[in-house]
Design an enzyme around this catalytic site. Structure first.
Site, short mmCIF file in Angstrom:
data_model
loop_
_atom_site.label_atom_id
_atom_site.label_comp_id
_atom_site.label_asym_id
_atom_site.label_seq_id
_atom_site.Cartn_x
_atom_site.Cartn_y
_atom_site.Cartn_z
N ARG A 1 46.76 -36.48 104.91
CA ARG A 1 46.87 -36.83 103.00
C ARG A 1 47.84 -36.26 102.70
O ARG A 1 49.05 -36.76 103.24
CB ARG A 1 45.73 -35.69 102.67
CG ARG A 1 46.49 -34.54 102.38
CD ARG A 1 45.94 -33.41 102.06
NE ARG A 1 45.94 -32.19 101.57
CZ ARG A 1 45.38 -31.75 100.54
NH1 ARG A 1 44.19 -31.54 99.67
NH2 ARG A 1 45.72 -29.92 100.38
N TYR B 1 62.19 -22.24 98.71
CA TYR B 1 61.13 -23.97 99.10
C TYR B 1 62.94 -24.86 99.14
O TYR B 1 63.08 -25.45 100.47
CB TYR B 1 60.19 -24.43 98.57
CG TYR B 1 60.01 -26.26 98.52
CD1 TYR B 1 59.44 -26.76 99.89
CD2 TYR B 1 60.31 -27.44 97.57
CE1 TYR B 1 58.77 -28.22 99.36
CE2 TYR B 1 59.82 -28.81 98.31
CZ TYR B 1 59.15 -29.06 100.03
OH TYR B 1 59.30 -30.08 99.85
N ALA C 1 64.42 -23.66 102.01
CA ALA C 1 64.20 -24.26 103.00
C ALA C 1 64.53 -25.47 103.78
O ALA C 1 65.37 -25.84 104.60
CB ALA C 1 62.75 -24.02 103.61
#
Length: 258
Positions: free
Chosen positions: A19, A154, A157
């Site tokens: 998705r 995030y 990373a």
């Protein structure tokens, strides 16, 4: 894209390819002629299809190194090869740095940096034994190149992921090419959770030079290009897919009273 990008006969794996951005990538690879295997922790509500063809799904937690190795060896045994890996799995909840503690932030880093490393290492073991090698595409983010309040782990990373890809490209050349798609804002099924209703999504889109959030299909087209022989001399690169970036806030502030 299928008439320009030819992946006929190629075997591709797209993590989180059921998705959103991953679905757009899966459809683009199918349209280009690839056999696509997607993986995620939960099966999709319906199979991903494009150009009269259907991607296969296998359940997988990409943080489990043993399961990842078994999964990719099964792909090799079933299809005889692995030509393309797209490391798309990732994401984060909104959480300020002083909320939740280091352990929760570490889990974000694990999913967005360590898991792609784990999957890439397992894919390399397959690709390096093939005459044609292979292509790995990391799905990065502009959050890795600018401050990211509420998603600092995030962003860190994703910054690390770009560096990792550049290093892989050097260590694994010439057998395996490794590149990164650096994404801006994308209009997925969950866009409303981040940007509000349709008016909110439209308003956010106006902050982008091209005037709208990316469609997953636009990301998919860029990914299919990097995966294909059309990009045969491209490795260690970061391709910005962000519609021109974000309009600098000072421009709006400077003209607010005019």
């Amino acid at each position: 894209m299928a008439s320009v990008i030819d992946l006929d006969g190629a075997v591709a794996v797209v993590t989180g390819g059921t998705r959103g951005v991953g679905g757009g990538i899966t459809r683009a690879l199918l349209e280009a002629g690839a056999e696509v295997v997607t993986c995620a922790r939960r099966p999709p509500d319906k199979p991903v299809e494009a150009a009269g063809r259907t991607a296969r799904f296998r359940p997988l937690d990409v943080r489990d190194g043993n399961a990842v190795g078994t999964f990719l060896q099964q792909v090799r045994q079933e299809y005889g090869r692995l030509d393309v890996l797209v490391n798309n799995v990732g994401g984060t909840p909104y959480r300020m740095l002083d909320e939740g503690g280091a352990e929760r932030h570490a889990r974000v880093v694990e999913l967005n940096l360590l898991a792609p490393l784990t999957v890439s290492l397992a894919a390399y073991e397959v690709m390096r034994e093939q005459p044609g090698g292979g292509s790995i595409v990391m799905i990065g983010s502009v959050s890795g190149n600018r401050p990211s309040p509420g998603s600092a782990a995030y962003g860190a990373a994703k910054a690390g992921l770009e560096h990792l890809a550049r290093t892989m490209a050097v260590e694994w050349a010439p057998k395996v090419r490794v590149n990164t798609l650096v994404l801006g804002m994308v209009r997925t099924e969950l866009a409303h959770l981040h940007y509000g209703d349709e008016d909110g999504i439209t308003a956010v889109g106006r902050t982008i030079p091209l005037g709208h959030l990316a469609d997953p299909a636009e990301v998919g087209d860029a990914c299919a290009f990097l995966a294909s022989d059309r990009a045969s001399y491209i490795t260690g690169a970061s391709l910005l897919v962000h519609g021109g970036g974000e309009r600098p806030a000072f421009l709006d502030a400077a003209t607010a009273n005019q």
